[in-house]
Design a protein around this motif. Sequence first.
Motif, PDB file in Angstrom:
ATOM      1  N   ALA A   6      24.293   2.064  55.307  1.00 56.20           N
ATOM      2  CA  ALA A   6      24.740   3.364  54.806  1.00 56.20           C
ATOM      3  C   ALA A   6      25.541   4.111  55.871  1.00 56.20           C
ATOM      4  N   LEU A   7      25.102   4.015  57.121  1.00 54.65           N
ATOM      5  CA  LEU A   7      25.833   4.671  58.209  1.00 54.65           C
ATOM      6  C   LEU A   7      27.211   4.051  58.390  1.00 54.65           C
ATOM      7  N   ALA A   8      27.269   2.710  58.322  1.00 54.56           N
ATOM      8  CA  ALA A   8      28.560   2.033  58.456  1.00 54.56           C
ATOM      9  C   ALA A   8      29.499   2.449  57.334  1.00 54.56           C
ATOM     10  N   PRO A  13      36.899   5.487  56.900  1.00 58.62           N
ATOM     11  CA  PRO A  13      37.813   6.451  56.283  1.00 58.62           C
ATOM     12  C   PRO A  13      37.693   6.379  54.760  1.00 58.62           C
ATOM     13  N   PRO A  14      37.839   7.505  54.073  1.00 61.58           N
ATOM     14  CA  PRO A  14      37.717   7.500  52.608  1.00 61.58           C
ATOM     15  C   PRO A  14      38.620   6.477  51.930  1.00 61.58           C
ATOM     16  N   ALA A  15      39.829   6.305  52.439  1.00 61.87           N
ATOM     17  CA  ALA A  15      40.754   5.348  51.819  1.00 61.87           C
ATOM     18  C   ALA A  15      40.200   3.932  51.886  1.00 61.87           C
ATOM     19  N   GLN A  16      39.548   3.581  52.985  1.00 64.88           N
ATOM     20  CA  GLN A  16      39.012   2.238  53.120  1.00 64.88           C
ATOM     21  C   GLN A  16      37.767   2.040  52.258  1.00 64.88           C
ATOM     22  N   ARG A  17      37.010   3.087  52.066  1.00 65.33           N
ATOM     23  CA  ARG A  17      35.877   2.984  51.132  1.00 65.33           C
ATOM     24  C   ARG A  17      36.384   2.734  49.718  1.00 65.33           C
ATOM     25  N   ARG A  18      37.477   3.402  49.349  1.00 61.12           N
ATOM     26  CA  ARG A  18      38.052   3.173  48.018  1.00 61.12           C
ATOM     27  C   ARG A  18      38.571   1.745  47.883  1.00 61.12           C
ATOM     28  N   ILE A  49      30.839 -12.280  50.270  1.00 63.69           N
ATOM     29  CA  ILE A  49      30.257 -12.170  51.613  1.00 63.69           C
ATOM     30  C   ILE A  49      31.073 -11.199  52.463  1.00 63.69           C
ATOM     31  N   LEU A  50      32.397 -11.315  52.392  1.00 60.23           N
ATOM     32  CA  LEU A  50      33.257 -10.410  53.146  1.00 60.23           C
ATOM     33  C   LEU A  50      33.103  -8.974  52.674  1.00 60.23           C
ATOM     34  N   LEU A  51      32.958  -8.779  51.376  1.00 61.06           N
ATOM     35  CA  LEU A  51      32.734  -7.425  50.854  1.00 61.06           C
ATOM     36  C   LEU A  51      31.461  -6.814  51.435  1.00 61.06           C
ATOM     37  N   LEU A  52      30.389  -7.598  51.449  1.00 60.69           N
ATOM     38  CA  LEU A  52      29.116  -7.094  51.960  1.00 60.69           C
ATOM     39  C   LEU A  52      29.194  -6.769  53.450  1.00 60.69           C
ATOM     40  N   ALA A  53      29.976  -7.567  54.174  1.00 65.90           N
ATOM     41  CA  ALA A  53      30.069  -7.370  55.625  1.00 65.90           C
ATOM     42  C   ALA A  53      31.152  -6.373  56.021  1.00 65.90           C
ATOM     43  N   LEU A  57      32.026  -4.602  59.647  1.00 66.63           N
ATOM     44  CA  LEU A  57      33.162  -5.144  60.377  1.00 66.63           C
ATOM     45  C   LEU A  57      34.195  -4.069  60.678  1.00 66.63           C
ATOM     46  N   LEU A  58      34.491  -3.226  59.685  1.00 64.01           N
ATOM     47  CA  LEU A  58      35.496  -2.181  59.875  1.00 64.01           C
ATOM     48  C   LEU A  58      34.989  -1.061  60.776  1.00 64.01           C
TER      49      LEU A  58
END
Length: 212
Positions: A6-8, A13-18, A49-53, A57-58
Motif C-alpha cells: 500500500a505504501l509503494a 505518481p498519480p499518472a503511473q497509478r492510472r 507478475i509484472l503488474l503485481l511487482a 519496482l517503480l
Amino acid sequence: MIAGAALAWKSLPPAQRRMILILSAAVALANVAQPYPDLAPLQHGPTVILLLASPWLLRRWPLSNGSAACLLLFLLLHTLGARWIYSYVPYDRWSRALTGTDLSSHFGMARNGYDRLVHFSFGALWTMPVAQAARRYGGAGRGWSLAIAFAAIGLGSALYEIFEWLLTVVAAGDTADYYNGQQGDMWDAQKDMACAQVGSIAAVLLLLRRRA
C-alpha cells in the motif's frame, strides 16, 4: 507485506497509478471468453507478475511518466497479441470491417505479422526507459546510456528467443508451436530480433534528434 504494498502504491505518481490500472483492466478483458485457454497462462502470466511487482519496482527505481507510458504501450500491444497467441490476431477482419480491404493483401503479407510489430515495438518502446535507468542508476552519460539500451534490447531479444527454444524442448509439440508463433518460418527468431534492433535504432535516432 500488505502495508508495504500500500505504501509503494501511494508513493507512485498519480499518472503511473492510472497506467497500472489501465493495464490491469486490459489483461482482465483479454481473458474474457479466452479463445486459447490452455495457453493463456503462458501468455499473460509474466504480465500479471509484472503488474503485481510494478508498484515496488517503480518505487525502488522511479522512472519518468514518459518512460512508464512507453512500457505501458508495449505491454498493451503484448496483451492484445497474447489474447490470440499472436499468430491469430484478427487484424485483417478488423481492417475489412473498417476499410473494406485487409492489411495482408495490401502489404503482400503471407503470414500474420502482428508478432513482428510487437518485436519492433519492444525495441522502440523499451529503449528510452532502459536508457533513462542507465543514466539515473548506472551513472552513464547520454551517449553511453543509449548504447547500453541498444545492447540491452539485443540481449533481451536473444534471451527471449532462447526461452522460446527451451519451451519447444520441454513442452508438447503443438503447444510449443502455437506459443512460439513461428508460423512455419525457420528464420522467425532472427527476424524477430532484427525487428527489435530496428525499433531500437529508430528510438535512438529520435532521442538524439530530440536532444539536438
